[in-house]
Scaffold this motif. Structure first.
Motif, PDB file in Angstrom:
ATOM      1  N   GLN A 197       0.592  -0.694  -0.314  1.00 46.76           N
ATOM      2  CA  GLN A 197      -0.521  -0.128   0.060  1.00 46.76           C
ATOM      3  C   GLN A 197       0.871   1.077  -0.038  1.00 46.76           C
ATOM      4  OE1 GLN A 197      -3.351   0.362   0.090  1.00 46.76           O
ATOM      5  NE2 GLN A 197      -2.840  -2.157  -0.967  1.00 46.76           N
ATOM      6  N   ALA A 198       0.688   2.286  -0.843  1.00 48.11           N
ATOM      7  CA  ALA A 198       1.697   2.761  -0.869  1.00 48.11           C
ATOM      8  C   ALA A 198       1.380   4.220   0.282  1.00 48.11           C
ATOM      9  CB  ALA A 198       0.841   4.182  -2.460  1.00 48.11           C
ATOM     10  N   VAL A 199       2.569   4.779   0.752  1.00 49.83           N
ATOM     11  CA  VAL A 199       2.634   5.742   2.091  1.00 49.83           C
ATOM     12  C   VAL A 199       3.154   7.185   1.423  1.00 49.83           C
ATOM     13  CG1 VAL A 199       2.358   4.091   3.244  1.00 49.83           C
ATOM     14  CG2 VAL A 199       5.169   4.530   2.888  1.00 49.83           C
ATOM     15  N   SER A 200       3.007   7.949   1.535  1.00 47.51           N
ATOM     16  CA  SER A 200       3.108   9.335   1.763  1.00 47.51           C
ATOM     17  C   SER A 200       3.455  10.499   2.191  1.00 47.51           C
ATOM     18  CB  SER A 200       2.613   9.876   0.403  1.00 47.51           C
ATOM     19  OG  SER A 200       1.805  10.354   0.638  1.00 47.51           O
ATOM     20  N   ILE A 201       3.280  10.582   2.939  1.00 42.30           N
ATOM     21  CA  ILE A 201       3.364  11.749   4.291  1.00 42.30           C
ATOM     22  C   ILE A 201       4.499  10.987   6.150  1.00 42.30           C
ATOM     23  CG2 ILE A 201       1.976  13.108   5.813  1.00 42.30           C
ATOM     24  CD1 ILE A 201      -0.769  11.645   4.823  1.00 42.30           C
ATOM     25  N   GLY A 202       5.748  12.382   4.958  1.00 39.33           N
ATOM     26  CA  GLY A 202       6.512  11.653   6.055  1.00 39.33           C
ATOM     27  C   GLY A 202       5.959  12.009   7.648  1.00 39.33           C
ATOM     28  N   SER A 203       5.165  12.767   7.970  1.00 39.91           N
ATOM     29  CA  SER A 203       4.780  12.947   8.846  1.00 39.91           C
ATOM     30  C   SER A 203       4.397  12.382  10.215  1.00 39.91           C
ATOM     31  CB  SER A 203       4.457  14.462   9.454  1.00 39.91           C
ATOM     32  OG  SER A 203       3.607  14.553   9.023  1.00 39.91           O
ATOM     33  N   ALA A 204       3.415  11.377   8.929  1.00 34.30           N
ATOM     34  CA  ALA A 204       2.685  10.213   9.700  1.00 34.30           C
ATOM     35  C   ALA A 204       3.076   9.602  10.631  1.00 34.30           C
ATOM     36  CB  ALA A 204       1.674   9.180   8.736  1.00 34.30           C
ATOM     37  N   SER A 217      -2.257  -1.115  -7.043  1.00 40.61           N
ATOM     38  CA  SER A 217      -2.273  -2.378  -7.816  1.00 40.61           C
ATOM     39  C   SER A 217      -1.594  -1.718  -9.660  1.00 40.61           C
ATOM     40  CB  SER A 217      -3.651  -2.760  -8.546  1.00 40.61           C
ATOM     41  OG  SER A 217      -4.243  -1.377  -9.221  1.00 40.61           O
ATOM     42  N   ASP A 218      -1.695  -0.483  -9.498  1.00 40.68           N
ATOM     43  CA  ASP A 218      -0.389  -0.027 -10.729  1.00 40.68           C
ATOM     44  C   ASP A 218       0.522   0.513 -10.694  1.00 40.68           C
ATOM     45  OD1 ASP A 218       0.440   0.349 -13.115  1.00 40.68           O
ATOM     46  OD2 ASP A 218      -1.637  -0.305 -14.285  1.00 40.68           O
ATOM     47  N   ARG A 219       1.190   0.843 -10.355  1.00 35.40           N
ATOM     48  CA  ARG A 219       2.383   2.013  -9.881  1.00 35.40           C
ATOM     49  C   ARG A 219       2.153   2.897 -10.924  1.00 35.40           C
ATOM     50  NH1 ARG A 219       2.524   2.924  -5.293  1.00 35.40           N
ATOM     51  NH2 ARG A 219       4.491   3.299  -5.233  1.00 35.40           N
ATOM     52  N   LYS A 220       2.401   3.247 -12.574  1.00 33.51           N
ATOM     53  CA  LYS A 220       2.560   3.637 -12.697  1.00 33.51           C
ATOM     54  C   LYS A 220       0.855   4.879 -13.519  1.00 33.51           C
ATOM     55  CE  LYS A 220       4.831   0.701 -16.339  1.00 33.51           C
ATOM     56  NZ  LYS A 220       4.766   0.200 -17.364  1.00 33.51           N
ATOM     57  N   LYS A 221      -0.081   4.488 -12.808  1.00 35.82           N
ATOM     58  CA  LYS A 221      -1.193   5.064 -12.261  1.00 35.82           C
ATOM     59  C   LYS A 221      -1.617   6.089 -10.559  1.00 35.82           C
ATOM     60  CE  LYS A 221      -4.924   3.470 -13.836  1.00 35.82           C
ATOM     61  NZ  LYS A 221      -5.512   1.905 -14.929  1.00 35.82           N
ATOM     62  N   MET A 222      -2.320   6.512 -11.124  1.00 38.90           N
ATOM     63  CA  MET A 222      -2.454   7.518  -9.816  1.00 38.90           C
ATOM     64  C   MET A 222      -3.969   6.704  -9.535  1.00 38.90           C
ATOM     65  SD  MET A 222       0.247   8.669  -9.459  1.00 38.90           S
ATOM     66  CE  MET A 222       0.183   9.870  -7.857  1.00 38.90           C
ATOM     67  N   ALA A 223      -4.668   7.412  -8.470  1.00 37.99           N
ATOM     68  CA  ALA A 223      -5.902   6.287  -7.476  1.00 37.99           C
ATOM     69  C   ALA A 223      -6.261   7.655  -6.310  1.00 37.99           C
ATOM     70  CB  ALA A 223      -5.460   5.420  -7.679  1.00 37.99           C
TER      71      ALA A 223
END
Length: 332
Positions: free
Chosen positions: A56-63, A204-210
């Protein structure tokens, strides 16, 4: 319509490590299990959407960090310095500090793996020479924002470092007027509205955004349906297609494409987010117009000149492929 490059895992170096203890800041915890990467570098990688935990993608460094298997797809290093190429540009405005161009579809903003030449950067290096701002780095001099390769329309690039810094601040503060024209399958409902979601890498597809329920980054798009085409015979039915004006309040990767698809009205010709097939008459119109890309055009770009303080606003019509498609849709 975005500022972030796509990362293809096939061309990336992948790092994996397991975090056994959670609770600390995510960027700090990652710096401990990936000692070869600095905390600042990890923060940038999180923002690019190339870090995941248990898939699962994670993107918030302060979390707060959670235990699990973390995976980082490191972008490949583009070592070659882009070469100037005498590619014609449609220049809308130019002074000592910046240049505004009408980018054609099919031109990438900057070199990337698999697309090292023929980019806007190559053209700007030939057009502007040594005056191009170097803040964007060796591979992306002058670039302060992106349009997808197959999105046409108005872009600004910096020719001086002070203009680069000023433009970057405007984009970071979302103090930029940006309106796009899209031709869509069906039409979003209601006819006007605001789409406000979180957007991040698709699991499900790292080339795509969601659109994500958690994680990702805030994305806000206002839209207005300007025209509908192929009205149904029965009352209450959906049109075959529409022309939609979208105003960006943030600049996430593929934002408009993802947002319109989430409303059940994907952009015509979009190879990534155009799920489902349009009506036969619309498919015929696309073929007749020769559209071979997403029907998306960055029509308006307005901002305050970062050096002179003057108000600038540029507007261009959609190019021939979209204009021909719209005329064909009007005949439905």
């Amino acid at each position: 319509m975005s500022d972030e490059p796509l990362i293809d895992d096939d061309d990336a170096t992948v790092l994996e490590a397991r975090l056994a203890t959670g609770g600390a800041r995510l960027d700090k915890a990652l710096a401990e299990i990936f000692p070869e990467l600095s905390r600042a570098r990890l923060q940038a990688l999180l923002a690019e959407g190339v870090v995941s935990r248990d898939g699962q993608a994670v993107s918030i460094g302060s979390a707060k960090a959670q235990t699990g298997l973390y995976r980082i797809a490191l972008p490949p290093v583009v070592s070659a310095t882009p070469a100037p190429e005498a590619i014609p540009l449609t220049v809308l405005f130019e002074d000592a500090d910046l240049i505004v161009i009408d980018k054609p579809a099919g031109m990438a903003a900057h070199p990337a793996p698999g697309c090292e030449t023929g980019t806007l950067v190559n053209a700007l290096l030939a057009h502007c020479g040594a005056s191009l701002s170097g803040i964007g780095g060796v591979a992306r001099p002058g670039i302060v924002h992106r349009l997808d390769k197959d999105t046409s329309g108005v872009m600004v690039a910096a020719k001086s470092d002070r203009a680069h810094a000023g433009l970057s601040a405007l984009f970071a503060a979302h103090d930029i007027e940006r309106t796009y024209i899209a031709l869509t399958r069906g039409a979003p409902s209601p006819m006007t509205g605001r789409i406000e979601t979180l957007i991040g890498r698709s699991s499900s597809d790292r080339k795509k955004m969601a659109v994500l329920r958690s994680g990702g980054r805030s994305a806000v798009t206002d839209y207005v349906v300007q025209k509908v085409f192929g009205l149904p015979a029965k009352a209450g039915g959906a049109p075959m297609a529409a022309r939609v004006a979208c105003t960006l309040h943030t600049g996430r990767t593929h934002q408009i494409r993802v947002h319109l698809a989430s409303k059940g009205a994907p952009i015509l010709g979009d190879p990534a987010y155009g799920s489902g097939s349009p009506a036969a008459a619309v498919r015929a119109a696309i073929a007749g117009a020769g559209l071979a890309r997403q029907a998306l055009h960055a029509a308006v770009l307005g901002f305050v000149h970062p050096i002179s303080g003057g108000a600038l606003r540029f507007e261009t019509p959609p190019p021939a492929d979209m204009a021909d498609l719209e005329r064909a849709l009007e005949a439905l």
